[in-house]
Design an enzyme around this catalytic site. Structure first.
Site, mmCIF file in Angstrom:
data_model
loop_
_atom_site.group_PDB
_atom_site.id
_atom_site.type_symbol
_atom_site.label_atom_id
_atom_site.label_comp_id
_atom_site.label_asym_id
_atom_site.label_seq_id
_atom_site.Cartn_x
_atom_site.Cartn_y
_atom_site.Cartn_z
ATOM 1 N N TYR A 153 0.770 -1.032 -0.087
ATOM 2 C CA TYR A 153 0.126 0.006 -0.026
ATOM 3 C C TYR A 153 1.077 1.323 0.196
ATOM 4 C CZ TYR A 153 0.738 -0.473 5.112
ATOM 5 O OH TYR A 153 1.332 -1.027 6.315
ATOM 6 N N TYR B 209 0.692 5.349 1.079
ATOM 7 C CA TYR B 209 0.087 6.498 1.855
ATOM 8 C C TYR B 209 -0.026 7.490 1.009
ATOM 9 C CZ TYR B 209 0.464 3.855 6.388
ATOM 10 O OH TYR B 209 0.474 2.862 7.324
ATOM 11 N N TYR C 54 4.518 0.838 1.691
ATOM 12 C CA TYR C 54 4.779 -0.216 2.495
ATOM 13 C C TYR C 54 4.410 -1.538 2.123
ATOM 14 C CZ TYR C 54 5.952 2.901 6.563
ATOM 15 O OH TYR C 54 6.466 3.840 7.639
ATOM 16 N N ARG D 288 14.055 -0.384 5.944
ATOM 17 C CA ARG D 288 13.631 -0.979 7.368
ATOM 18 C C ARG D 288 12.833 -2.401 6.859
ATOM 19 N NH1 ARG D 288 13.330 -0.781 12.537
ATOM 20 N NH2 ARG D 288 11.428 -1.360 13.385
ATOM 21 N N GLU E 22 6.692 -1.315 18.369
ATOM 22 C CA GLU E 22 8.271 -1.718 18.166
ATOM 23 C C GLU E 22 9.205 -1.582 19.050
ATOM 24 O OE1 GLU E 22 8.875 0.526 14.682
ATOM 25 O OE2 GLU E 22 7.249 -0.620 13.534
#
Length: 178
Positions: free
Chosen positions: A19, A21, A27, A49, A72
């Site tokens: 997806y 943003y 991501y 990351r 996290e």
């Protein structure tokens, strides 16, 4: 891209999404099972990351709508609301100040650097948090099945999301094409 209708929590679990943003950050995210997610970040301040086996709270709010939330080791909190039947989601990321100031520390395979994430969380300021609330468009939905360690199995590279969307990354059994 798989076309399916999401109704139950089981429909959501084992699904692989890409997806983007509205702010342009891309991501890749996988509902590994009912309590674990894996993901890679392809765009934005922490692009590069990637994380495996992140513990998360995964629930169905109502038919076809899901909420996923976790914290996290960096101290970053994430809350995602998936509406996959409409190919959209809403996400809010709560970045600690240290991640905003030193994002490069997090741009790694987190699982091999948990100690560094925890040390950085203690060493640098965590407040004020950078809150990033954004809508996103789901550009890929794949049926990977639950607990498939091939889904997120290597660092992100330039063009990876397109390779996945174009069918060049996974074979018919949703295993990484070598």
């Amino acid at each position: 891209m798989t076309e399916k209708t999401f109704k139950t929590l089981d429909d959501f679990l084992g699904t692989h999404f890409i997806y983007t943003y509205d702010n342009g950050w891309e991501y890749e995210w996988y509902a590994k099972n009912d309590h674990t997610v894996d993901y890679r970040i392809h765009g934005g301040m922490v692009a590069g990351r990637w994380v495996k086996d992140q513990k998360a709270n995964i629930v169905m709010l109502t038919e076809g709508i899901y909420k996923v939330a976790w914290t996290e080791p960096t101290g970053t909190d994430v809350a995602l609301d998936f509406v996959p039947n409409e190919k959209k989601l809403n996400g809010t990321i709560f970045f600690p100040k240290w991640v905003q100031d030193h994002p490069e520390i997090t741009v790694t395979f987190q699982n091999e650097h948990i100690e560094l994430m925890e040390e950085s969380r203690e060493k640098y300021d965590t407040y004020p948090k950078l809150v990033v609330p954004e809508f996103a468009k789901i550009t890929y939905v794949g049926e990977a099945g639950q607990n498939n360690d091939d889904v997120i199995s290597e660092a992100p590279y330039e063009g990876m999301p397109n390779d996945i969307r174009n069918g060049q990354y996974f074979d018919a059994d949703y295993r990484r094409v070598k």
